[in-house]
Design a protein around this motif. Sequence first.
Motif, PDB file in Angstrom:
ATOM      1  N   TYR A 211      -0.227  14.531  41.145  1.00 46.33           N
ATOM      2  CA  TYR A 211      -1.324  13.684  41.613  1.00 46.33           C
ATOM      3  C   TYR A 211      -0.805  12.534  42.471  1.00 46.33           C
ATOM      4  O   TYR A 211       0.378  12.208  42.449  1.00 46.33           O
ATOM      5  N   ASP A 225      -5.641  15.315  43.592  1.00 45.86           N
ATOM      6  CA  ASP A 225      -4.773  16.458  43.346  1.00 45.86           C
ATOM      7  C   ASP A 225      -3.850  16.621  44.556  1.00 45.86           C
ATOM      8  O   ASP A 225      -4.324  16.728  45.690  1.00 45.86           O
ATOM      9  N   LEU A 232     -10.127  13.961  41.985  1.00 49.48           N
ATOM     10  CA  LEU A 232     -10.422  14.497  40.652  1.00 49.48           C
ATOM     11  C   LEU A 232     -11.304  13.565  39.836  1.00 49.48           C
ATOM     12  O   LEU A 232     -12.186  13.993  39.119  1.00 49.48           O
ATOM     13  N   ARG A 233     -11.023  12.253  39.918  1.00 50.61           N
ATOM     14  CA  ARG A 233     -11.841  11.288  39.180  1.00 50.61           C
ATOM     15  C   ARG A 233     -11.559   9.884  39.682  1.00 50.61           C
ATOM     16  O   ARG A 233     -10.614   9.659  40.429  1.00 50.61           O
TER      17      ARG A 233
END
Length: 321
Positions: A211, A225, A232-233
């Motif tokens: 990441y 990613d 991703l968040r």
Amino acid sequence: MEETIPFKNLHSREYQGHKKKVHSVAWNSNGTKLASGSVDQTARVWTIEPHGHSKIKDLELKGHTDSVDQLCWDPKHSDLVATASGDKSVRLWDARSGKCTQQAELSGENINITYRPDGTHIAVGNRDDELTILDVRKFNKSLYKRKFSYEVNEIAWNMSGDLFFLTTGLGTVEVLSYPLEKMQNDLKPVDTLTAHTAGCYCIAIDPKGRYFAVGSADSLVSLWDMSDMLCLRTFTKLDSPVRTISFNHSGEYIASASEDLFIDIANVQTGRTVHQIPCRAAMNSVEWNPKYNLLAYAGDDKSAKYYGDEGVFRIFGFDSS
């Protein structure tokens, strides 16, 4: 295997030596030494024992004539450290002797510096949004120089050294291929990630290479990613612009800090906050040790012990037991 850190049993220690505030803290590759760079125009190297209570040895690196804004260690050599200063120079130092071994004079006030993971090249960013790349073996001649037409903030290579990231004031992350294209002597664009609604200030690469994370003026930290460049968040605990972020050595936790009076530590997989370290002022730099769960942090605050003295940083993660 997921490790659970007993955060509640851990405390911080204070390290005092600089005469003015500390802008940057960085660990060497084996986690035994910490370097700090300060507005007092010096850097210091501290020998830190992760479990010991022995007297701390520190060595002053003197020679810059302006603030030492950022520093980083040679990833392949635990006693070589590079400093970037407002005096327009970049210096390489031997942390055993405290001597400056190489010096490059650049064109502007340097605020960002990072090593390529193989230790061959150093990238430097200045206040005029100019990027310079130096070869450590031919230090006085730059490999590459480019002035950008937009605000360029923090810079980083990925773990394999074949991608180069720039965070920008436009809220984007520019992803460039590395090394330079031989024909054009330029960094070829790979992707432009629209990461945030406000400027992107800082970037951290997960040490496991999976990441990267970006901290923004919109007070959010986004997690990406590395293989497909998708978000991703986001981590949402901070309320102020995110100034500094860091992954721990296992890549399981991420620390982020701002002008809020705490450092947030979150679980990378779940996005949940697992601990908050209270602090008394805006933070300038947080960095996890590459071997142990020790988090160094430095900000605009005064020392608790030495009234009125600003030149402190702290390390969180010492066991109280």
